[in-house]
Design a protein around this motif. Structure first.
Motif, mmCIF file in Angstrom:
data_model
loop_
_atom_site.group_PDB
_atom_site.id
_atom_site.type_symbol
_atom_site.label_atom_id
_atom_site.label_comp_id
_atom_site.label_asym_id
_atom_site.label_seq_id
_atom_site.Cartn_x
_atom_site.Cartn_y
_atom_site.Cartn_z
ATOM 1 N N ASP A 1 37.494 50.572 48.243
ATOM 2 C CA ASP A 1 36.366 50.843 47.342
ATOM 3 C C ASP A 1 36.727 50.487 45.902
ATOM 4 O O ASP A 1 35.911 49.884 45.172
ATOM 5 C CB ASP A 1 35.971 52.324 47.425
ATOM 6 C CG ASP A 1 35.359 52.690 48.771
ATOM 7 O OD1 ASP A 1 34.911 51.770 49.483
ATOM 8 O OD2 ASP A 1 35.333 53.909 49.118
ATOM 9 N N ALA A 2 37.962 50.862 45.513
ATOM 10 C CA ALA A 2 38.380 50.545 44.145
ATOM 11 C C ALA A 2 38.476 49.038 43.936
ATOM 12 O O ALA A 2 38.081 48.505 42.881
ATOM 13 C CB ALA A 2 39.726 51.223 43.847
ATOM 14 N N ASN A 3 39.002 48.348 44.964
ATOM 15 C CA ASN A 3 39.113 46.901 44.851
ATOM 16 C C ASN A 3 37.744 46.245 44.789
ATOM 17 O O ASN A 3 37.549 45.249 44.064
ATOM 18 C CB ASN A 3 39.915 46.337 46.015
ATOM 19 C CG ASN A 3 41.388 46.710 45.929
ATOM 20 O OD1 ASN A 3 41.903 46.978 44.840
ATOM 21 N ND2 ASN A 3 42.076 46.750 47.066
ATOM 22 N N ARG A 4 36.790 46.756 45.555
ATOM 23 C CA ARG A 4 35.436 46.169 45.512
ATOM 24 C C ARG A 4 34.839 46.331 44.128
ATOM 25 O O ARG A 4 34.204 45.418 43.589
ATOM 26 C CB ARG A 4 34.545 46.843 46.555
ATOM 27 C CG ARG A 4 34.840 46.412 47.988
ATOM 28 C CD ARG A 4 33.765 46.951 48.943
ATOM 29 N NE ARG A 4 34.004 46.527 50.302
ATOM 30 C CZ ARG A 4 34.686 47.189 51.207
ATOM 31 N NH1 ARG A 4 35.226 48.373 50.875
ATOM 32 N NH2 ARG A 4 34.862 46.712 52.416
ATOM 33 N N ARG A 5 35.036 47.541 43.535
ATOM 34 C CA ARG A 5 34.488 47.737 42.195
ATOM 35 C C ARG A 5 35.184 46.811 41.177
ATOM 36 O O ARG A 5 34.549 46.256 40.271
ATOM 37 C CB ARG A 5 34.659 49.213 41.778
ATOM 38 C CG ARG A 5 33.786 50.167 42.553
ATOM 39 C CD ARG A 5 33.799 51.538 41.902
ATOM 40 N NE ARG A 5 35.134 52.152 41.928
ATOM 41 C CZ ARG A 5 35.598 52.908 42.922
ATOM 42 N NH1 ARG A 5 34.826 53.120 44.000
ATOM 43 N NH2 ARG A 5 36.798 53.425 42.858
ATOM 44 N N GLU A 6 36.510 46.619 41.373
ATOM 45 C CA GLU A 6 37.258 45.802 40.420
ATOM 46 C C GLU A 6 36.847 44.323 40.509
ATOM 47 O O GLU A 6 36.566 43.687 39.473
ATOM 48 C CB GLU A 6 38.758 45.946 40.679
ATOM 49 C CG GLU A 6 39.615 45.151 39.707
ATOM 50 C CD GLU A 6 41.108 45.313 39.956
ATOM 51 O OE1 GLU A 6 41.902 44.671 39.246
ATOM 52 O OE2 GLU A 6 41.463 46.097 40.888
ATOM 53 N N VAL A 7 36.810 43.791 41.725
ATOM 54 C CA VAL A 7 36.466 42.348 41.846
ATOM 55 C C VAL A 7 35.020 42.106 41.447
ATOM 56 O O VAL A 7 34.684 41.035 40.902
ATOM 57 C CB VAL A 7 36.743 41.835 43.272
ATOM 58 C CG1 VAL A 7 38.227 41.913 43.588
ATOM 59 C CG2 VAL A 7 35.935 42.589 44.328
ATOM 60 N N THR A 8 34.145 43.082 41.709
ATOM 61 C CA THR A 8 32.748 42.917 41.294
ATOM 62 C C THR A 8 32.648 42.880 39.778
ATOM 63 O O THR A 8 31.902 42.052 39.202
ATOM 64 C CB THR A 8 31.890 44.061 41.868
ATOM 65 O OG1 THR A 8 31.960 44.048 43.291
ATOM 66 C CG2 THR A 8 30.444 43.927 41.417
ATOM 67 N N ALA A 9 33.391 43.773 39.117
ATOM 68 C CA ALA A 9 33.338 43.808 37.653
ATOM 69 C C ALA A 9 33.869 42.516 37.056
ATOM 70 O O ALA A 9 33.295 41.947 36.107
ATOM 71 C CB ALA A 9 34.141 45.011 37.142
ATOM 72 N N VAL A 10 34.998 42.011 37.624
ATOM 73 C CA VAL A 10 35.575 40.761 37.089
ATOM 74 C C VAL A 10 34.606 39.606 37.331
ATOM 75 O O VAL A 10 34.375 38.759 36.441
ATOM 76 C CB VAL A 10 36.939 40.494 37.729
ATOM 77 C CG1 VAL A 10 37.468 39.103 37.306
ATOM 78 C CG2 VAL A 10 37.934 41.583 37.337
ATOM 79 N N ALA A 11 34.029 39.538 38.541
ATOM 80 C CA ALA A 11 33.127 38.429 38.868
ATOM 81 C C ALA A 11 31.887 38.452 37.995
ATOM 82 O O ALA A 11 31.444 37.416 37.468
ATOM 83 C CB ALA A 11 32.749 38.503 40.354
ATOM 84 N N GLU A 12 31.280 39.633 37.817
ATOM 85 C CA GLU A 12 30.058 39.708 37.004
ATOM 86 C C GLU A 12 30.352 39.402 35.535
ATOM 87 O O GLU A 12 29.545 38.742 34.851
ATOM 88 C CB GLU A 12 29.438 41.102 37.148
ATOM 89 C CG GLU A 12 28.815 41.332 38.526
ATOM 90 C CD GLU A 12 28.211 42.712 38.647
ATOM 91 O OE1 GLU A 12 28.600 43.592 37.839
ATOM 92 O OE2 GLU A 12 27.368 42.929 39.535
#
Length: 526
Positions: free
Chosen positions: A45-56
């Protein structure tokens, strides 16, 4: 060949210890596994939030859209995405054209090749995450669109490989296993302490041994002929009362409180119980011999045991034996007196004094016969009449003048047995004679009659009398066989009086007087 002794079964404490350790180990192992799974899920879950934030963030940057519009996007984007990747700690950042052509990648050799993941949802304008096995292996990735003035100009994919996630979780496993081990050790120590306490409480016995011990214990307690009442540290409620104790004390089913015991037993000091020997206590219908004994374990008093034996019939037999002994003593003294009188008469005849000899003989005979005739005519219960006659002679032998009043008269009394009448009158007279002997002019006066449907027994004597408190104490207390009798006679009188709902009281008179009044049914005693 020597036979092997049978193996002793495992104690309840050890069985419980092994069970507790097994359950604790299973629970801690399951908790550890669930903790690892939960940590993996939290890491994802933390990784999903992190990669989403970097991508956006990268997709919303104007420089990204401008680079995608340039003739050589790779030259502009590859250095920047690598710097961002290293700064954020992600494993790859791929910027691609809408047709999947990669402009950037961690592995430069893959630049220009098509992106292998899913992009359909991103092409429709949605940012999404997925777990996908790409060129770097399984990874958690986020894909988001890049717009320039409302036109889709490219896509950004940012991911972290599962191998890295696994390495992060593996790095935390030593701490997790250390905590689990510490928990298991602490739980095992607690179980061991509990086992030791249980072993002391169960005496190291196995469950089958405890069951057999309880069955034998229960069978013995309810089959023995003595009553047992066991009080623990709480002296207000009995922990055990067997069937014989309930019968002797006339106790109902259910818990037994100290307050529900007979009055004399309620006054026992259980907190200071010592082996004081047998004590005689009276209930409404029984004469009981009670022994109290402390129960000690490892130097501590943990309770008190009362053993109760029924001596009612024995007391009745002893009472009858005392009456027979009294009659025998009376006959002996009368025989002695008769021999003296006969020798006197013979001597007077030998001296020729015939008239004086006849007068001496007939005077004694007349007085004795008058009392016999009067009692046999007015008292219809032969045992009571015989008792009064015997007590007159016995009192005379002891130096006390006992008088049966002229108004003594009693018809049949159906509600009282002959034994009860003898108990009432005999014990009252005996106590009166004992009290009168210490006076200068010892005398006792007895009256037994019916007054207005009431049996009234009055026994007066020249003694000091009893105060109301002394009378109450004498009619209820028992005595110890180690210290001797202390007034059981009046207690037996009180027992009979209470059984027939009568009254025993002291009245002032010329000396002292005890009065017994027992109601009779209509027509009784007439």
């Amino acid at each position: 060949m020597a036979r092997r002794s049978p193996r002793r079964p495992m104690s309840l404490a050890r069985q419980l210890l092994l069970l507790q350790v097994a359950v604790l180990a299973l629970v801690i192992a399951a908790g550890t596994a669930l903790g690892i799974v939960d940590q993996l899920r939290d890491s994802d879950d933390a990784n999903r939030r992190e990669v989403t934030a970097v991508a956006e963030t990268l997709a919303l940057s104007d420089s990204t859209a401008a680079a995608l519009r340039s003739p050589d996007p790779t030259a502009l984007l590859q250095p920047e995405t690598e710097r961002i990747r290293q700064a954020t700690g992600v494993d790859f950042i791929v910027v691609m054209a809408p047709d999947r052509t990669r402009y950037t990648h961690t592995n430069p050799a893959l630049i220009g090749q098509p992106f292998g993941g899913n992009i359909d949802r991103a092409l429709t304008g949605e940012t999404f995450t997925e777990t996908y096995a790409g060129s770097l292996g399984p990874s958690v990735r986020a894909v988001t669109p890049v717009y320039d003035d409302g036109t889709l100009v490219g896509l950004v994919a940012v991911g972290i490989t599962r191998a890295r996630v696994g390495a992060e979780v593996a790095a935390s496993l030593p701490l997790l296993f250390t905590l689990a081990g510490a928990g298991l050790v602490a739980s095992t120590l607690g179980a061991l302490l509990l086992s030791r306490r249980l072993r002391r409480q169960t005496l190291g016995l196995a469950p089958d041994e405890l069951r057999r011990l309880y069955e034998h214990h229960d069978a013995v307690l309810h089959s023995i002929g003595e009553g047992l009442v066991v009080f623990g540290r709480d002296e207000e409620v009995a922990e055990l009362v067997n069937d014989e104790a309930r019968r002797l004390l006339e106790l109902p089913d259910g818990p037994v409180r100290l307050a529900s015991l007979p009055a004399s037993l309620r006054r026992l000091d259980l907190s200071d119980a010592t082996d004081a020997g047998d004590e005689v206590h009276l209930t409404m219908n029984r004469v009981l011999v009670v022994n109290r004994h402390p129960v000690n374990w490892e130097g501590r008093r943990i309770g008190t045991v009362l053993t109760i034996r029924d001596h009612t019939e024995l007391q009745d037999v002893l009472g009858e034996l005392d009456s027979v002994r009294g009659f025998a003593e009376t006959l002996r003294s009368q025989a002695h007196e008769s021999a003296n009188r006969l020798h006197t008469i013979v001597t007077m005849v030998e001296l020729g004094r015939y008239d004086e000899a006849v007068a001496f003989a007939t005077d004694e005979l007349r007085l004795s016969q008058q009392l016999i005739d009067r009692l046999m005519a007015t008292v219809e219960e032969p045992a009571l009449a015989a008792l009064l006659l015997g007590k007159v002679g016995e009192a005379a032998e002891r130096g006390v003048t006992l008088t049966v009043t002229e108004d003594t008269a009693l018809g049949p009394v159906p509600t009282l047995r002959a034994r009860e009448l003898v108990t009432l009158v005999g014990n009252l007279v005996d106590n009166a004679v004992d009290a009168a002997r210490d006076t200068d002019d010892p005398w006792v006066e007895v009256s037994v009659r019916q007054e207005d449907s009431m049996l009234v027994i009055r026994v007066a004597d020249s003694g000091p009398g009893l105060s109301p408190d002394s009378l109450a104490n004498a009619t209820t207390r028992g005595y110890s066989t180690k210290s001797g009798s202390r007034g059981l006679g009046l207690a037996l009188v009180s027992q009979v009086v209470g059984r027939h709902r009568g009254v025993l009281r002291a009245e002032p008179s010329l000396g002292s007087m005890l009065v017994v009044e027992i109601p009779l049914p209509p027509g009784g005693g007439s």
